[in-house]
Motif scaffolding. Structure first.
Motif, PDB file in Angstrom:
ATOM      1  N   VAL A 195      79.699  42.703  59.201  1.00  0.00           N
ATOM      2  CA  VAL A 195      80.349  41.674  60.003  1.00  0.00           C
ATOM      3  C   VAL A 195      80.714  40.487  59.113  1.00  0.00           C
ATOM      4  O   VAL A 195      79.892  40.016  58.320  1.00  0.00           O
ATOM      5  N   CYS A 196      81.946  40.011  59.232  1.00  0.00           N
ATOM      6  CA  CYS A 196      82.437  38.888  58.442  1.00  0.00           C
ATOM      7  C   CYS A 196      82.852  37.756  59.371  1.00  0.00           C
ATOM      8  O   CYS A 196      83.457  37.999  60.414  1.00  0.00           O
ATOM      9  N   ARG A 197      82.590  36.508  58.939  1.00  0.00           N
ATOM     10  CA  ARG A 197      82.941  35.372  59.783  1.00  0.00           C
ATOM     11  C   ARG A 197      83.935  34.424  59.115  1.00  0.00           C
ATOM     12  O   ARG A 197      84.234  33.352  59.662  1.00  0.00           O
ATOM     13  N   ASP A 198      84.443  34.795  57.970  1.00  0.00           N
ATOM     14  CA  ASP A 198      85.511  34.015  57.345  1.00  0.00           C
ATOM     15  C   ASP A 198      86.341  34.951  56.478  1.00  0.00           C
ATOM     16  O   ASP A 198      85.935  36.081  56.183  1.00  0.00           O
ATOM     17  N   THR A 199      87.514  34.495  56.076  1.00  0.00           N
ATOM     18  CA  THR A 199      88.441  35.359  55.346  1.00  0.00           C
ATOM     19  C   THR A 199      87.925  35.728  53.968  1.00  0.00           C
ATOM     20  O   THR A 199      88.227  36.820  53.468  1.00  0.00           O
ATOM     21  N   ALA A 200      87.155  34.847  53.346  1.00  0.00           N
ATOM     22  CA  ALA A 200      86.626  35.168  52.017  1.00  0.00           C
ATOM     23  C   ALA A 200      85.675  36.358  52.096  1.00  0.00           C
ATOM     24  O   ALA A 200      85.757  37.297  51.291  1.00  0.00           O
ATOM     25  N   ALA A 201      84.768  36.315  53.061  1.00  0.00           N
ATOM     26  CA  ALA A 201      83.831  37.428  53.219  1.00  0.00           C
ATOM     27  C   ALA A 201      84.574  38.703  53.605  1.00  0.00           C
ATOM     28  O   ALA A 201      84.254  39.800  53.127  1.00  0.00           O
ATOM     29  N   LEU A 202      85.596  38.561  54.453  1.00  0.00           N
ATOM     30  CA  LEU A 202      86.364  39.731  54.864  1.00  0.00           C
ATOM     31  C   LEU A 202      87.112  40.331  53.685  1.00  0.00           C
ATOM     32  O   LEU A 202      87.140  41.552  53.513  1.00  0.00           O
ATOM     33  N   ALA A 203      87.700  39.483  52.846  1.00  0.00           N
ATOM     34  CA  ALA A 203      88.420  39.977  51.662  1.00  0.00           C
ATOM     35  C   ALA A 203      87.481  40.724  50.729  1.00  0.00           C
ATOM     36  O   ALA A 203      87.843  41.757  50.144  1.00  0.00           O
ATOM     37  N   ALA A 204      86.249  40.226  50.594  1.00  0.00           N
ATOM     38  CA  ALA A 204      85.276  40.891  49.722  1.00  0.00           C
ATOM     39  C   ALA A 204      84.915  42.268  50.277  1.00  0.00           C
ATOM     40  O   ALA A 204      84.810  43.254  49.520  1.00  0.00           O
ATOM     41  N   GLU A 205      84.720  42.362  51.592  1.00  0.00           N
ATOM     42  CA  GLU A 205      84.387  43.653  52.203  1.00  0.00           C
ATOM     43  C   GLU A 205      85.561  44.625  52.110  1.00  0.00           C
ATOM     44  O   GLU A 205      85.383  45.816  51.849  1.00  0.00           O
ATOM     45  N   VAL A 206      86.780  44.124  52.356  1.00  0.00           N
ATOM     46  CA  VAL A 206      87.961  44.981  52.269  1.00  0.00           C
ATOM     47  C   VAL A 206      88.146  45.479  50.832  1.00  0.00           C
ATOM     48  O   VAL A 206      88.561  46.628  50.609  1.00  0.00           O
ATOM     49  N   THR A 207      87.808  44.641  49.857  1.00  0.00           N
ATOM     50  CA  THR A 207      87.901  45.058  48.454  1.00  0.00           C
ATOM     51  C   THR A 207      87.062  46.299  48.194  1.00  0.00           C
ATOM     52  O   THR A 207      87.498  47.237  47.506  1.00  0.00           O
ATOM     53  N   GLU A 208      85.864  46.337  48.771  1.00  0.00           N
ATOM     54  CA  GLU A 208      84.997  47.500  48.588  1.00  0.00           C
ATOM     55  C   GLU A 208      85.615  48.745  49.217  1.00  0.00           C
ATOM     56  O   GLU A 208      85.530  49.848  48.668  1.00  0.00           O
ATOM     57  N   LEU A 209      86.268  48.574  50.375  1.00  0.00           N
ATOM     58  CA  LEU A 209      86.925  49.710  51.020  1.00  0.00           C
ATOM     59  C   LEU A 209      88.127  50.175  50.202  1.00  0.00           C
ATOM     60  O   LEU A 209      88.391  51.380  50.095  1.00  0.00           O
ATOM     61  N   VAL A 210      88.846  49.240  49.596  1.00  0.00           N
ATOM     62  CA  VAL A 210      89.984  49.595  48.742  1.00  0.00           C
ATOM     63  C   VAL A 210      89.505  50.388  47.522  1.00  0.00           C
ATOM     64  O   VAL A 210      90.108  51.396  47.132  1.00  0.00           O
ATOM     65  N   ARG A 211      88.422  49.952  46.948  1.00  0.00           N
ATOM     66  CA  ARG A 211      87.878  50.670  45.788  1.00  0.00           C
ATOM     67  C   ARG A 211      87.403  52.073  46.163  1.00  0.00           C
ATOM     68  O   ARG A 211      87.312  52.957  45.312  1.00  0.00           O
ATOM     69  N   ALA A 212      87.109  52.253  47.442  1.00  0.00           N
ATOM     70  CA  ALA A 212      86.715  53.591  47.919  1.00  0.00           C
ATOM     71  C   ALA A 212      87.925  54.427  48.304  1.00  0.00           C
ATOM     72  O   ALA A 212      87.771  55.528  48.846  1.00  0.00           O
TER      73      ALA A 212
END
Length: 499
Positions: A195-212
């Motif tokens: 769960v993310c509550r700001d765009t920075a945290a969301l971008a970091a989580e999406v980065t991990e999905l992109v790397r996958a």
């Protein structure tokens, strides 16, 4: 599912859809959602059990008397008999209590409004109904659509049980909690984030999905307040992002996030960011396989702490693949048994988490895998779902209970159906529910209680203002049910052309 009627039955229905009031403004005709269960309530409480029914609506039903008489007459195979004293006797068992309030407030807020004298008089009617029938030894219950603290308090004041899980368990219906429940039940889910509550945290989580290797994602508000897919946003990333230097991938994703396609057209990305701070957001891999059925399971948790399978459906979704418009029953035989097994597993986890009593629903994605299908858990709803009213109506009309493999049989004949909440055309505006009823009952497609096939209308009041209504089409096979739905559309078009 119908209940054994050893005691007289009395039901109070306040079918409040307690999602975001802003969401109700977006969904066409949503203020009439509490009307959807009127037909099933009349068929199952009055026609099948000879019980008493009190049904609260706000705004009021349009052509209320005609709608009630229509449902009361569905099981009569003799038109003359339907107009005799028996119908009048049953009519006396139904009481419709309207509130003149078309706002997008929850129905429960309208009924419990401390400043409204009309609401106070409605509450007196509820109290009198509950007291009167409890004194006769009747099984009196307050039926509502989803967990609700206000309606739980009302049930306590009326001294009757409610029909949904405790509102203390509402957080179990969030997107992230659903993924955790799927994991506990051993059900696979699409790749996703915390769960993310700001765009920075969301971008970091999406980065991990992109790397996958994920490039197409769906962002989901982690809240039970946003139904119909309107809490979602679609994010598609260019393949080239994976070849960017590690330190710039996250920056590129930050810049890409505001370009996400929001399912709610009435809000901006800035609005979405505000909502993200309030409820959080998860990012999840968007499954893009074609075909991609979206089957669902509906279950019931009993007061005894056991789990029951109620029904399975294949959902009919809007063009965006996110919003519910209708369903077909039962779910496809290729994966129906797996849906039942997985759905019961989810129910068992809910019981372990302390949920005791009420409806729940489980949505899946069915992905082709070789010659078969692989099911992925998508969402858990700790409430009734949009498939409840057609299923409950079909069970009542057919006088049947689902078999262990999820079918409806009468004298060894199987019945299936197609249902829609979204039969809509701007040309239908101005039609009245009474006109729809007259057209359908006077045509060959109206429900035939002998053949047990045909069209049954529901949620008819929105047709006047929005050009929208719903219907259930019961057939002995899928082709017949589909043909009935098509003929209903043709009939509606003819009705508008003749005005």
């Amino acid at each position: 599912m119908t209940e054994p009627h050893r005691r007289p039955t009395a039901r109070i229905h306040i079918e409040s859809r307690e999602c975001s009031p802003q969401l109700l403004e977006r969904l066409t005709g949503a203020t009439y959602f509490p009307e959807r269960l009127l037909g099933p309530a009349i068929i199952n409480t009055v026609c099948r059990r000879d019980g008493h029914l009190l049904y609260v609506t706000a705004p009021g039903l349009i052509d209320a008397d005609q709608q009630v008489d229509y449902y009361l007459g569905l099981l009569s195979d003799d038109a003359h008999e339907a107009g005799t004293g028996e119908l009048r006797r049953k009519r006396d068992l139904v009481r419709i209590v309207p509130l003149d309030d078309a706002s997008t407030r929850w129905l429960s807020s309208k009924v419990l409004d401390p400043a409204s004298t009309r609401a106070a008089s409605v509450r007196e009617v509820l109290r009198e109904f509950a007291d009167t029938h409890r004194r006769t030894g009747a099984d009196v219950r307050l039926s509502y659509f989803e967990p609700s603290r206000p309606l739980e308090q009302l049930a306590r004041e009326l001294e009757v049980p409610g029909t949904q899980p405790s509102a203390s368990h509402i957080p179990l219906g969030t997107k992230h909690a659903g993924r955790q429940i799927f994991a506990a039940a051993g059900i696979p889910v699409p790749a996703g984030s915390n769960v993310c509550r700001d765009t920075a945290a969301l971008a970091a989580e999406v980065t991990e999905l992109v790397r996958a290797g994920k490039r197409t994602l769906v962002l989901k508000l982690n809240s039970t307040a946003y139904g119909g897919g309107l809490g979602n946003a679609l994010l598609t990333l260019d393949d080239g992002i994976a070849s960017a230097p590690d330190d710039s991938v996250e920056q590129q994703i930050c810049r890409a996030l505001p370009q996400s396609s929001l399912m709610d057209p009435k809000i901006t990305w800035d609005d979405y960011v505000t909502l993200m701070k309030e409820s959080g957001v998860i990012a999840e891999e968007m499954i893009t396989d074609v075909p991609l059925p979206s089957p669902s399971f509906q279950g019931r948790l009993t007061d005894r702490g056991t789990v029951e399978a109620v029904s399975t459906h294949d959902q009919v979704l809007g063009a965006n693949g996110q919003s519910y418009q209708g369903c077909t029953f039962p779910a496809h035989s290729d994966y129906r048994q797996s849906i039942i097994e997985y759905g019961l597993r989810v129910g068992e986890v809910l019981v372990e988490l302390g949920v005791n009593g009420g409806d729940y629903g489980v949505d899946f994605l069915a992905v082709r895998s070789g010659s078969g299908w692989r099911l992925l858990g998508c969402e858990i709803n700790l409430r009734a779902t949009a498939t409840k009213h057609p299923f409950t109506m079909a069970v009542g009309l057919l006088g049947a209970e689902p078999t262990a493999d999820g079918r409806l049989l009468v004298d060894n004949t199987e019945y299936v159906y197609e249902a829609s909440d979204a039969i809509m055309d701007q040309r239908y505006k101005g039609l009245r529910p009474a006109q729809l009823i007259e057209a359908v009952t006077g045509s060959p497609i109206g429900f035939d209680p002998v053949e047990k096939t045909g069209v049954v209308l529901h949620m008819m009041s929105p047709v006047m203002e929005y050009g929208k209504f719903g219907a259930l089409c019961i057939g002995r096979n899928r082709a017949q049910a589909t043909a009935l739905m098509r003929q209903l559309h043709d009939l509606a078009q003819q009705l508008t052309a003749s005005r």
